[in-house]
Motif scaffolding. Structure first.
Motif, PDB file in Angstrom:
ATOM      1  N   ILE A 136       0.848  -1.202   0.000  1.00 18.12           N
ATOM      2  CA  ILE A 136       0.000   0.000   0.000  1.00 18.12           C
ATOM      3  C   ILE A 136       0.883   1.252   0.000  1.00 18.12           C
ATOM      4  CG2 ILE A 136      -1.631   1.346   1.392  1.00 18.12           C
ATOM      5  CD1 ILE A 136      -2.839  -1.348   2.284  1.00 18.12           C
ATOM      6  N   GLY A 137       1.972   1.214   0.764  1.00 14.62           N
ATOM      7  CA  GLY A 137       2.914   2.331   0.758  1.00 14.62           C
ATOM      8  C   GLY A 137       3.501   2.572  -0.612  1.00 14.62           C
ATOM      9  N   GLY A 287       3.306   7.322   2.093  1.00 16.96           N
ATOM     10  CA  GLY A 287       3.670   5.988   1.625  1.00 16.96           C
ATOM     11  C   GLY A 287       5.018   5.542   2.145  1.00 16.96           C
ATOM     12  N   ILE A 288       5.980   6.452   2.150  1.00 15.31           N
ATOM     13  CA  ILE A 288       7.309   6.123   2.670  1.00 15.31           C
ATOM     14  C   ILE A 288       7.227   5.767   4.146  1.00 15.31           C
ATOM     15  CG2 ILE A 288       9.554   7.139   3.244  1.00 15.31           C
ATOM     16  CD1 ILE A 288       9.381   8.650   0.571  1.00 15.31           C
ATOM     17  N   ALA A 289       6.421   6.525   4.901  1.00 17.33           N
ATOM     18  CA  ALA A 289       6.256   6.234   6.327  1.00 17.33           C
ATOM     19  C   ALA A 289       5.645   4.851   6.534  1.00 17.33           C
ATOM     20  CB  ALA A 289       5.387   7.308   6.979  1.00 17.33           C
ATOM     21  N   VAL A 290       4.683   4.477   5.694  1.00 20.51           N
ATOM     22  CA  VAL A 290       4.060   3.157   5.796  1.00 20.51           C
ATOM     23  C   VAL A 290       5.076   2.059   5.495  1.00 20.51           C
ATOM     24  CG1 VAL A 290       2.311   1.631   4.788  1.00 20.51           C
ATOM     25  CG2 VAL A 290       1.754   4.008   5.286  1.00 20.51           C
ATOM     26  N   ILE A 291       5.907   2.277   4.470  1.00 20.24           N
ATOM     27  CA  ILE A 291       6.943   1.295   4.126  1.00 20.24           C
ATOM     28  C   ILE A 291       7.929   1.119   5.274  1.00 20.24           C
ATOM     29  CG2 ILE A 291       8.873   0.799   2.572  1.00 20.24           C
ATOM     30  CD1 ILE A 291       7.306   2.321   0.389  1.00 20.24           C
ATOM     31  N   VAL A 292       8.380   2.237   5.839  1.00 21.11           N
ATOM     32  CA  VAL A 292       9.304   2.161   6.975  1.00 21.11           C
ATOM     33  C   VAL A 292       8.655   1.432   8.148  1.00 21.11           C
ATOM     34  CG1 VAL A 292      10.529   3.528   8.712  1.00 21.11           C
ATOM     35  CG2 VAL A 292      10.593   4.226   6.311  1.00 21.11           C
ATOM     36  N   GLY A 293       7.385   1.743   8.393  1.00 20.81           N
ATOM     37  CA  GLY A 293       6.678   1.090   9.486  1.00 20.81           C
ATOM     38  C   GLY A 293       6.552  -0.408   9.297  1.00 20.81           C
TER      39      GLY A 293
END
Length: 325
Positions: A136-137, A287-293
């Motif tokens: 999703i990210g 999106g980047i924050a979701v990927i990192v998470g």
């Protein structure tokens, strides 16, 4: 045939993949420089020749073994991986780049599915949620145009499936091989595809647009000095990065490692900003924050599981330590 036991070092594997993604995110920013005066298949032949020569010299100087312990798994893995990348590059010619990259980044989802369906892996809800969140990210960063989807969209999805299968094979089929062996076989396969592409263009020449747009159709361009410099950088950087990815997939479960490949988008955005001043909007940052998470969840989950599970007794004559390679 009995598969050699595979080591399990998830945090080390995560660090290796993140380092590889940072390297690839840097060097891939300059593919456009290479594409200005070079042909795609010419690039594969030249880069693979450089890599194979350097790997052969390294093996000769260090006494490392390039010959596979088992030929069929190594050849099969190299064939699958090379077809995945050739399909990916072919899709780039026919589809918007955001759709193609999004298709390739379905690979972690396919890793989950294939690991469960064909290799009997227990995935767990946390791992499934983390992979889906990472995807999703990716969609938030790329935002592909769903209105332009056609039957050709199956090409990047196919590249994602094949890439996932090849990465699973790295651990399930080739755990007993050295990274050097798999690296050599990978570049040999890409070099062969380069020769096939050159032969095809020789038999069926195509109109070649000027500049980077002509990259896929150019038979053998007169490479500029900058193109040579960045082709050498691609050879060195890709050897380093692909070698790390191979070791990562040999060191931990594919469904764990795959989620960290999403970081390529993060590093591509980072290097694009540092080198080219390219900025991103709020959706992409989300999106980047979701990927990192999603990556952080995987690390914390695996660390917690490792703490809760007592270490397994040592196996005699283990075949996975550095001394056995």
């Amino acid at each position: 045939m009995t598969r050699l036991a595979a080591a399990h070092h998830p945090l080390t594997a995560a660090a290796m993949v993140l380092t590889a993604m940072a390297t690839m995110g840097l060097i891939d920013n300059y593919v456009r420089v290479i594409a200005e005066t070079t042909g795609l298949w010419q690039f594969h032949v030249i880069r693979s020749s450089m890599c194979l020569a350097l790997l052969a010299i390294y093996a000769r100087l260090t006494g490392a073994q390039l010959r596979p312990r088992r030929w069929r798994p190594v050849v099969a893995r190299s064939a699958i991986m090379s077809v995945a990348l050739v399909t990916y590059f072919g899709a780039l010619v026919l589809l918007p780049i955001s759709e193609v990259i999004a298709g390739l980044f379905t690979a972690p989802i396919w890793v989950l599915l294939l690991s469960a369906m064909f290799f009997g892996k227990s995935l767990g809800r946390v791992r499934i949620v983390a992979v889906l969140a990472g995807f999703i990210g990716v969609m938030l960063v790329l935002r592909p145009d769903t209105g332009s989807l056609t039957w050709l969209t199956v090409l990047p999805l196919l590249s994602g499936v094949l890439y996932a299968l090849a990465q699973i094979a790295t651990r399930e089929w080739c755990a007993g091989e050295t990274a050097l062996t798999l690296l050599f076989a990978f570049f040999a396969a890409l070099g062969l595809w380069g020769l096939v592409g050159l032969a095809g263009l020789s038999l069926f020449p195509q109109p070649v647009p000027e500049g980077a747009v002509g990259f896929p159709w150019r038979l053998w361009g007169q490479m500029s000095a900058a193109a040579w410099v960045w082709t050498v950088a691609q050879a060195l950087g890709s050897m380093f990065a692909v070698g790390l990815i191979i070791r990562a997939y040999q060191s931990a479960e594919a469904s764990f490692v795959a989620v960290f490949e999403y970081a390529l988008l993060i590093f591509a955005v980072f290097w694009g900003y540092v080198l080219l001043g390219q900025t991103v909007d709020g959706w992409a940052l989300t999106g980047i924050a979701v990927i990192v998470g999603s990556g952080a969840v995987m690390v914390l989950r695996d660390r917690g599981a490792a703490t809760a599970t007592p270490p397994a007794p040592a196996m005699p004559e283990a075949a996975t330590g550095p001394e056995a390679r």
